[in-house]
Design a protein around this motif. Structure first.
Motif, PDB file in Angstrom:
ATOM      1  N   SER A  27      -4.214  10.999   0.517  1.00 52.58           N
ATOM      2  CA  SER A  27      -3.793  11.811  -0.626  1.00 52.58           C
ATOM      3  C   SER A  27      -3.686  10.954  -1.885  1.00 52.58           C
ATOM      4  CB  SER A  27      -2.473  12.520  -0.336  1.00 52.58           C
ATOM      5  OG  SER A  27      -1.431  11.601  -0.143  1.00 52.58           O
ATOM      6  N   ALA A  28      -3.265   9.707  -1.742  1.00 52.77           N
ATOM      7  CA  ALA A  28      -3.217   8.815  -2.900  1.00 52.77           C
ATOM      8  C   ALA A  28      -4.619   8.482  -3.393  1.00 52.77           C
ATOM      9  CB  ALA A  28      -2.461   7.541  -2.557  1.00 52.77           C
ATOM     10  N   LEU A  79       5.956  18.504  -9.352  1.00 56.60           N
ATOM     11  CA  LEU A  79       5.035  17.755  -8.496  1.00 56.60           C
ATOM     12  C   LEU A  79       5.171  16.247  -8.681  1.00 56.60           C
ATOM     13  CD1 LEU A  79       1.913  20.053  -8.747  1.00 56.60           C
ATOM     14  CD2 LEU A  79       3.397  19.708  -6.779  1.00 56.60           C
ATOM     15  N   GLY A  80       5.483  15.809  -9.895  1.00 59.54           N
ATOM     16  CA  GLY A  80       5.671  14.386 -10.142  1.00 59.54           C
ATOM     17  C   GLY A  80       6.832  13.810  -9.364  1.00 59.54           C
ATOM     18  N   GLY A 131       3.363  10.099  -7.672  1.00 56.89           N
ATOM     19  CA  GLY A 131       4.213  10.435  -8.811  1.00 56.89           C
ATOM     20  C   GLY A 131       3.416  10.513 -10.102  1.00 56.89           C
ATOM     21  N   ILE A 132       2.576   9.520 -10.335  1.00 56.95           N
ATOM     22  CA  ILE A 132       1.723   9.520 -11.532  1.00 56.95           C
ATOM     23  C   ILE A 132       0.832  10.750 -11.540  1.00 56.95           C
ATOM     24  CG2 ILE A 132      -0.196   8.333 -12.663  1.00 56.95           C
ATOM     25  CD1 ILE A 132       1.072   5.692 -11.676  1.00 56.95           C
ATOM     26  N   PHE A 133       0.246  11.047 -10.390  1.00 53.52           N
ATOM     27  CA  PHE A 133      -0.655  12.193 -10.277  1.00 53.52           C
ATOM     28  C   PHE A 133       0.065  13.491 -10.628  1.00 53.52           C
ATOM     29  CE2 PHE A 133      -2.459  15.565  -7.512  1.00 53.52           C
ATOM     30  CZ  PHE A 133      -3.692  15.683  -8.129  1.00 53.52           C
ATOM     31  N   LEU A 151       0.832  -1.207   0.000  1.00 55.93           N
ATOM     32  CA  LEU A 151       0.000   0.000   0.000  1.00 55.93           C
ATOM     33  C   LEU A 151       0.863   1.252   0.000  1.00 55.93           C
ATOM     34  CD1 LEU A 151      -2.752  -1.041   2.566  1.00 55.93           C
ATOM     35  CD2 LEU A 151      -3.092  -0.604   0.126  1.00 55.93           C
ATOM     36  N   GLU A 152       1.927   1.223   0.763  1.00 54.86           N
ATOM     37  CA  GLU A 152       2.836   2.373   0.818  1.00 54.86           C
ATOM     38  C   GLU A 152       3.489   2.614  -0.542  1.00 54.86           C
ATOM     39  OE1 GLU A 152       7.006   3.670   2.965  1.00 54.86           O
ATOM     40  OE2 GLU A 152       5.984   1.859   3.634  1.00 54.86           O
ATOM     41  N   VAL A 153       3.991   1.557  -1.147  1.00 58.09           N
ATOM     42  CA  VAL A 153       4.616   1.688  -2.470  1.00 58.09           C
ATOM     43  C   VAL A 153       3.594   2.180  -3.492  1.00 58.09           C
ATOM     44  CG1 VAL A 153       5.685   0.392  -4.364  1.00 58.09           C
ATOM     45  CG2 VAL A 153       6.418  -0.005  -2.010  1.00 58.09           C
ATOM     46  N   PHE A 154       2.374   1.628  -3.436  1.00 58.44           N
ATOM     47  CA  PHE A 154       1.315   2.037  -4.360  1.00 58.44           C
ATOM     48  C   PHE A 154       0.989   3.517  -4.170  1.00 58.44           C
ATOM     49  CE2 PHE A 154      -3.147   2.408  -5.704  1.00 58.44           C
ATOM     50  CZ  PHE A 154      -3.042   1.907  -6.986  1.00 58.44           C
ATOM     51  N   ALA A 155       0.929   3.975  -2.924  1.00 59.64           N
ATOM     52  CA  ALA A 155       0.631   5.381  -2.655  1.00 59.64           C
ATOM     53  C   ALA A 155       1.722   6.289  -3.210  1.00 59.64           C
ATOM     54  CB  ALA A 155       0.460   5.605  -1.149  1.00 59.64           C
TER      55      ALA A 155
END
Length: 119
Positions: free
Chosen positions: A85-86, A46-47, A30-32, A21-25
């Motif tokens: 935030s993710a 921001l990325g 970054g993607i966002f 979950l942490e890695v995914f967030a």
């Protein structure tokens, strides 16, 4: 005969899930940053900056070897800030299903971990 010493942490399913979950967030932030904002600026800033901020918060307050030893409630607030935030980022990017599934899984995992921390 048990080879694990009392100081050896036991890694369970929820610990692995929380790491994922942490890695995914972090990847999500970054993607966002790159997708939701105009490139090259502020998208690149921001990325790169959003994941770095999340990593810094996690390393300072939430990781097992955190720099600052804080109350479990502060740890929970940091975790909620990073994970929510993710989830919000996925919602803003037009992916509400991913946002809701991530938020629910993160919340359940956080409750399970919180109950373990308060024992």
């Amino acid at each position: 005969m048990n080879d694990a010493t009392p100081d050896t942490p036991q890694v369970g399913f929820n610990d692995l899930l929380r790491f994922l979950l942490e890695v995914f967030a972090i990847v999500t932030l970054g993607i966002f940053g790159f997708v939701a904002f105009e490139l090259p600026w502020p998208g690149v800033l921001l990325g790169i900056g959003l994941p770095l901020a999340a990593i810094l918060l996690w390393a300072l307050f939430r990781s097992p070897k955190a720099v600052f030893r804080v109350d479990p409630f502060v740890k929970a607030l940091v975790e909620i800030a990073v994970f929510s935030s993710a989830a919000i980022a996925w919602w803003v990017m037009g992916q509400p299903v991913i946002a809701v599934v991530f938020a629910v899984v993160a919340a359940v995992s956080g409750v399970i971990n919180g109950r373990r921390e308060f024992r």
